[in-house]
Design an enzyme around this catalytic site. Structure first.
Site, PDB file in Angstrom:
ATOM      1  N   TYR A  65       0.847  -1.202   0.000  1.00  0.00           N
ATOM      2  CA  TYR A  65       0.000   0.000   0.000  1.00  0.00           C
ATOM      3  C   TYR A  65       0.885   1.255   0.000  1.00  0.00           C
ATOM      4  O   TYR A  65       2.102   1.158  -0.124  1.00  0.00           O
ATOM      5  CB  TYR A  65      -1.009  -0.072   1.155  1.00  0.00           C
ATOM      6  N   ARG A 124       3.335  -1.483  10.971  1.00  0.00           N
ATOM      7  CA  ARG A 124       3.461  -2.804  10.336  1.00  0.00           C
ATOM      8  C   ARG A 124       4.277  -2.695   9.051  1.00  0.00           C
ATOM      9  O   ARG A 124       4.047  -1.788   8.246  1.00  0.00           O
ATOM     10  CB  ARG A 124       2.064  -3.351  10.006  1.00  0.00           C
ATOM     11  N   ARG A 138      -5.766 -15.775   9.832  1.00  0.00           N
ATOM     12  CA  ARG A 138      -6.819 -16.703   9.430  1.00  0.00           C
ATOM     13  C   ARG A 138      -7.406 -17.466  10.608  1.00  0.00           C
ATOM     14  O   ARG A 138      -8.603 -17.764  10.625  1.00  0.00           O
ATOM     15  CB  ARG A 138      -6.275 -17.628   8.334  1.00  0.00           C
TER      16      ARG A 138
HETATM   17  C1  LIG Z   1      -9.114 -12.010   4.609  1.00  0.00           C
HETATM   18  C2  LIG Z   1      -7.802 -11.325   4.904  1.00  0.00           C
HETATM   19  C3  LIG Z   1      -7.763  -9.950   5.027  1.00  0.00           C
HETATM   20  C4  LIG Z   1      -6.559  -9.296   5.354  1.00  0.00           C
HETATM   21  N1  LIG Z   1      -6.564  -7.941   5.555  1.00  0.00           N
HETATM   22  C5  LIG Z   1      -5.446  -7.309   5.979  1.00  0.00           C
HETATM   23  C6  LIG Z   1      -5.474  -5.929   6.330  1.00  0.00           C
HETATM   24  O1  LIG Z   1      -6.514  -5.261   6.300  1.00  0.00           O
HETATM   25  N2  LIG Z   1      -4.300  -5.366   6.728  1.00  0.00           N
HETATM   26  C7  LIG Z   1      -3.124  -6.073   6.786  1.00  0.00           C
HETATM   27  O2  LIG Z   1      -2.093  -5.507   7.156  1.00  0.00           O
HETATM   28  N3  LIG Z   1      -3.090  -7.389   6.492  1.00  0.00           N
HETATM   29  C8  LIG Z   1      -4.215  -8.022   6.116  1.00  0.00           C
HETATM   30  N4  LIG Z   1      -4.193  -9.385   5.875  1.00  0.00           N
HETATM   31  C9  LIG Z   1      -2.978 -10.153   6.190  1.00  0.00           C
HETATM   32  C10 LIG Z   1      -3.075 -10.722   7.626  1.00  0.00           C
HETATM   33  O3  LIG Z   1      -3.032  -9.681   8.580  1.00  0.00           O
HETATM   34  C11 LIG Z   1      -1.919 -11.697   7.928  1.00  0.00           C
HETATM   35  O4  LIG Z   1      -0.709 -11.036   7.659  1.00  0.00           O
HETATM   36  C12 LIG Z   1      -1.986 -12.983   7.118  1.00  0.00           C
HETATM   37  O5  LIG Z   1      -3.285 -13.564   7.191  1.00  0.00           O
HETATM   38  C13 LIG Z   1      -0.943 -13.998   7.598  1.00  0.00           C
HETATM   39  O6  LIG Z   1      -1.207 -14.374   8.945  1.00  0.00           O
HETATM   40  P1  LIG Z   1      -1.814 -15.843   9.281  1.00  0.00           P
HETATM   41  O7  LIG Z   1      -0.849 -16.836   8.665  1.00  0.00           O
HETATM   42  O8  LIG Z   1      -1.881 -15.937  10.759  1.00  0.00           O
HETATM   43  O9  LIG Z   1      -3.164 -15.905   8.618  1.00  0.00           O
HETATM   44  C14 LIG Z   1      -5.375 -10.054   5.518  1.00  0.00           C
HETATM   45  C15 LIG Z   1      -5.419 -11.445   5.363  1.00  0.00           C
HETATM   46  C16 LIG Z   1      -6.609 -12.087   5.066  1.00  0.00           C
HETATM   47  C17 LIG Z   1      -6.624 -13.593   4.956  1.00  0.00           C
END
Ligand SMILES: Cc1cc2nc3c(=O)[nH]c(=O)nc-3n(C[C@H](O)[C@H](O)[C@H](O)COP(=O)(O)O)c2cc1C
Length: 364
Positions: free
Chosen positions: A180, A227, A318
């Site tokens: 972004y 972040r 997730r």
């Molecule tokens: C549905 C979805 C929406 C996400 N939206 C954002 C967001 O708004 N901002 C962001 O920094 N990361 C976003 N991410 C990334 C997550 O914060 C995270 O980095 C990613 O899911 C990996 O973590 P995990 O392995 O625990 O799922 C999103 C991920 C998913 C799956």
């Protein structure tokens, strides 16, 4: 070696977290008209309030900052009032909540901006998709921000941070990750500016540092997190070859601002942790306060990294979508609900507030 566990309390600046498990920011595209948080958002976040800290879905700092349909903002009085309902619901359950503040830059579409081009460091397309008009579409070619527009971008983050505090948030996270706007400025593949915001590492880092300084100046460094995602190809980022010196510099500057945490997406966001070699310990060594790690963690890996001193807090994405009682399930090694990929983005309560907690399953 400390005897801290994932499930013991943690002091994050002026607030105390009940545990070291953080709900990662998760965009769900369910905003109500006026780009208010969803009518179900208070229930959704309150269901997940046993997280030590919740970081909200990415939230626009201005109208210009929007890149997807139905993502909420924090720049109108109505948005502030609607977020207040959410923060009250989380606090009533004993939780803590930060707002993630974003400007999407070139990850956007003309239809979200009355036909106008999205803005970016340079007029270089992202070569990725966004979600608009109820479907995925190519992002629109952006225009380069004029140098004299940049102070306005910085100020939009500052005023959104003030709004976050007015809405009852415990703090904010500046979204410097995932391709972004702030991440676009960092990268040679997206930023070919010739002013003070492009070229050298110092110049490419300038906007993120100015935004963070403005936010910290407004609400306090001890309520400000940032972040980053050093090697993630998310958002059309083409990793170059200077990520290590770039992020070493970024983190030194962030540390000097005294911000309360550094949130690092390790590897490809939502993908492999080892997508590219990178020395995360070098970032940890440069940052004097809380190190929040994310991406692909499970309990065992988080416990291993906590014991090794690699991070203080761990964010899960997730897992929290599909499990409102994710902390309890981790603690008891209970099975996790499967994630329904069809309800991630858009819609209402289905796939949002109807994932069962363990107690519901036992009752049923
Ligand atoms: C549905 C979805 C929406 C996400 N939206 C954002 C967001 O708004 N901002 C962001 O920094 N990361 C976003 N991410 C990334 C997550 O914060 C995270 O980095 C990613 O899911 C990996 O973590 P995990 O392995 O625990 O799922 C999103 C991920 C998913 C799956």
């Amino acid at each position: 070696m400390s005897d801290a566990t994932l499930f013991s309390p943690y002091a994050l600046g002026p607030i105390t977290l009940a545990n070291r498990i953080v709900m990662a920011p998760l965009t769900r595209n369910r905003a109500a008209p006026g780009l208010l948080p969803s009518e179900h958002a208070a229930e959704y976040y309150a269901q997940r309030a046993s997280a030590g800290l919740i970081i909200t879905e990415a939230t626009q700092v201005s109208k210009q900052a929007q890149g997807y349909q139905d993502t909420p903002g924090l720049y109108t009085p109505e948005q502030v009032a609607a977020w207040r309902v959410v923060t009250d619901a989380v606090h009533t359950k004993g939780g803590r909540i930060f707002a993630q503040l974003w400007h999407v830059g070139r990850i956007s579409h003309v239809d979200l901006h009355g036909g106008e081009a999205p803005v970016a460091p340079s007029a270089l397309p992202a070569n990725t998709k966004t979600f608009v008009n109820n479907g995925f579409a190519d992002t629109s070619p952006p225009r380069a921000l004029e140098t004299d527009e940049i102070a306005g971008i910085v100020d939009s983050f500052r005023s959104a941070a003030a709004n976050a505090i007015a809405a009852g948030f415990d703090g904010v996270e500046v979204h410097g990750a995932n391709g972004y706007l702030l991440d676009q400025f960092l990268r040679e593949s997206a930023n070919i500016r010739t002013d003070a915001y492009g070229g050298s590492i110092e110049n490419r880092a300038r906007l993120l540092i100015e935004v963070t300084a403005a936010v910290a100046g407004e609400i306090g460094a001890d309520r400000t997190g940032v972040r980053i995602s050093p090697v993630s190809p998310a958002g059309g980022i083409v990793p170059g070859d200077d990520e290590q010196p770039l992020f070493d510099h970024v983190v030194e500057r962030l540390d000097a601002l005294g911000i309360v945490y550094l949130h690092v997406v390790e590897g490809a966001t939502g993908g492999p942790r080892d997508v590219a070699p990178f020395d995360y310990a070098a970032l940890r060594a440069r940052f004097g306060r809380t190190f929040l790690a994310n991406n692909g963690f499970d309990r065992a890996l988080a416990e291993q990294q906590l014991a090794a001193g690699k991070a203080d807090l761990f964010a899960f994405g997730r897992g929290f979508i599909a499990n409102p009682d994710f902390v309890e399930r981790l603690k008891t090694d209970a099975p996790l609900n499967p994630l329904d990929p069809t309800t991630l983005y858009g819609g209402g309560a289905k796939g949002y507030t109807d994932y069962p907690a363990l107690a519901d399953t036992v009752d049923a």
